[in-house]
Design an enzyme around this catalytic site. Structure first.
Site, PDB file in Angstrom:
ATOM      1  CG  HIS A   1      49.730  41.415  44.883  1.00  0.00           C
ATOM      2  ND1 HIS A   1      50.768  40.833  45.452  1.00  0.00           N
ATOM      3  CD2 HIS A   1      50.369  41.967  44.018  1.00  0.00           C
ATOM      4  CE1 HIS A   1      51.976  41.193  45.119  1.00  0.00           C
ATOM      5  NE2 HIS A   1      51.626  42.123  44.158  1.00  0.00           N
TER       6      HIS A   1
ATOM      7  CE1 TYR B   1      46.674  37.621  35.781  1.00  0.00           C
ATOM      8  CE2 TYR B   1      46.224  36.132  33.796  1.00  0.00           C
ATOM      9  CZ  TYR B   1      46.352  36.364  35.284  1.00  0.00           C
ATOM     10  OH  TYR B   1      46.302  35.440  36.111  1.00  0.00           O
TER      11      TYR B   1
ATOM     12  CB  SER C   1      47.611  32.493  34.951  1.00  0.00           C
ATOM     13  OG  SER C   1      46.484  32.263  33.996  1.00  0.00           O
TER      14      SER C   1
ATOM     15  CG  ASP D   1      47.995  50.368  45.983  1.00  0.00           C
ATOM     16  OD1 ASP D   1      48.307  49.503  44.934  1.00  0.00           O
ATOM     17  OD2 ASP D   1      47.716  51.591  45.390  1.00  0.00           O
ATOM     18  CG  MET D   2      51.025  44.514  46.499  1.00  0.00           C
ATOM     19  SD  MET D   2      52.490  44.633  47.785  1.00  0.00           S
ATOM     20  CE  MET D   2      51.602  43.969  49.144  1.00  0.00           C
TER      21      MET D   2
END
Ligand SMILES: *[C@@H]1O[C@H](CO)[C@@H](O)[C@H](O)[C@H]1NC(C)=O
Length: 295
Positions: free
Chosen positions: A117, A183, A170, A89-90
């Site tokens: 991720h 994000y 992104s 789990d990061m």
């Protein structure tokens, strides 16, 4: 005369742009770690690397999914390659050192670190609520800090192999996007950190490449479901979602060519990024046009 000259110059430029100078043999025997590889682009990246002859370790939280990905990798690749998985789990930053060390133990070194991720969040308006604020710490930990931790632990191994870091990025990290502002912020932060690191590596004459992959709308199940759940049907009807597999292949190619930044799909991502500093309001207007505000 001038016209002919222009035609030749234009032809050369177009040819240069269209030529695919990726050498498929360049990945044979490479040792690759892909994060967030249980689904979406990460999963497809693992398959392309395996098919092209690389040894691959995948990591994500769900062990059962990782097992399936590894099984498919070994079908696509040959028996001389190695495949492995590490459930992790990061959000647990201390665990990142183990992920890199385990990978190096399994593969005998590391050539390519693919940081892919992200934490999956529901889309929503940022009203400033306590709920909103409760998200920001985990978003930055998973989307930003864990990238720095993983790259940092990998640095000595990548220096030895003159390897590469590939950072999935992104459009939202170049032009803030509505309903995903946290994000967006985490992706902007990555640009700053890896931009600085890249220059330091050059100053130190350390031959590690950093490729930032600026992606537009990619049709992963997660992305499409999130947009649908949030009623962004207009966006889905006018923006073409690229296939995760084609996207992953382009990332593999550009990463192996050690380019500093790639854009996919090239249009509209690259023009929007070129225009954003000169015509910010126009860009934001065009960008905003595709979104629907729900009450
Ligand atoms: C922010 O909080 C509001 C009110 O609780 C909620 O409706 C909205 O979905 C939240 N936004 C995000 C991005 O979670």
């Amino acid at each position: 005369m001038i016209k002919k000259l222009l035609a030749v110059v234009f032809g050369l430029l177009l040819g240069y742009w269209l030529i695919d100078d990726f050498n498929p043999d360049s990945l044979k025997g490479k040792r690759v770690l892909v994060t967030g590889a249980s689904t979406g682009i990460g999963e497809q990246l693992a398959y392309h690397y395996a098919r092209l002859g690389a040894s691959v370790v995948v990591t994500a939280r769900r062990e059962d999914k990782l097992k399936e990905v590894v099984a498919k990798c070994s079908e696509l690749g040959s028996s001389s390659q190695k495949y492995g998985y590490i459930p992790a789990d990061m959000a647990d930053l201390e665990g990142t050192e183990h992920v890199i060390q385990e990978t190096v133990n399994k593969l005998g070194g590391l050539d390519i670190l693919v940081l892919n991720h992200i934490i999956l969040l529901d889309l929503g308006v940022w009203t400033g609520s306590h709920h909103n604020l409760s998200l920001i710490d985990k978003v930055m930990r998973v989307n930003y800090q864990s990238y720095i931790y993983l790259a940092s632990h990998a640095l000595p191994h990548l220096e030895k192999s003159t390897g590469s870091v590939i950072v999935l990025h992104s459009m939202a990290g170049k032009l803030g996007q509505p309903f995903v502002s946290a994000y967006s912020g985490s992706k902007f932060a990555l640009d700053g950190f890896f931009g600085g690191l890249r220059q330091e590596l050059k100053l130190r004459q350390c031959d590690i490449s950093i490729t930032i992959c600026v992606l537009g709308l990619i049709g992963t199940d997660n992305a499409i479901n999130q947009l649908k759940d949030y009623g962004q049907n207009f966006l889905l009807s006018i923006v073409k979602a690229e296939s995760p597999s084609a996207t992953a292949l382009e990332i593999v190619k550009q990463g192996s060519k050690r380019v500093r930044q790639m854009y996919y799909p090239y249009i509209p991502v690259y023009p929007l990024i070129l225009l954003r500093d000169w015509f910010p309001e126009t860009c934001e207007y065009v960008n905003r046009f595709v979104y629907t505000l729900n009450s």
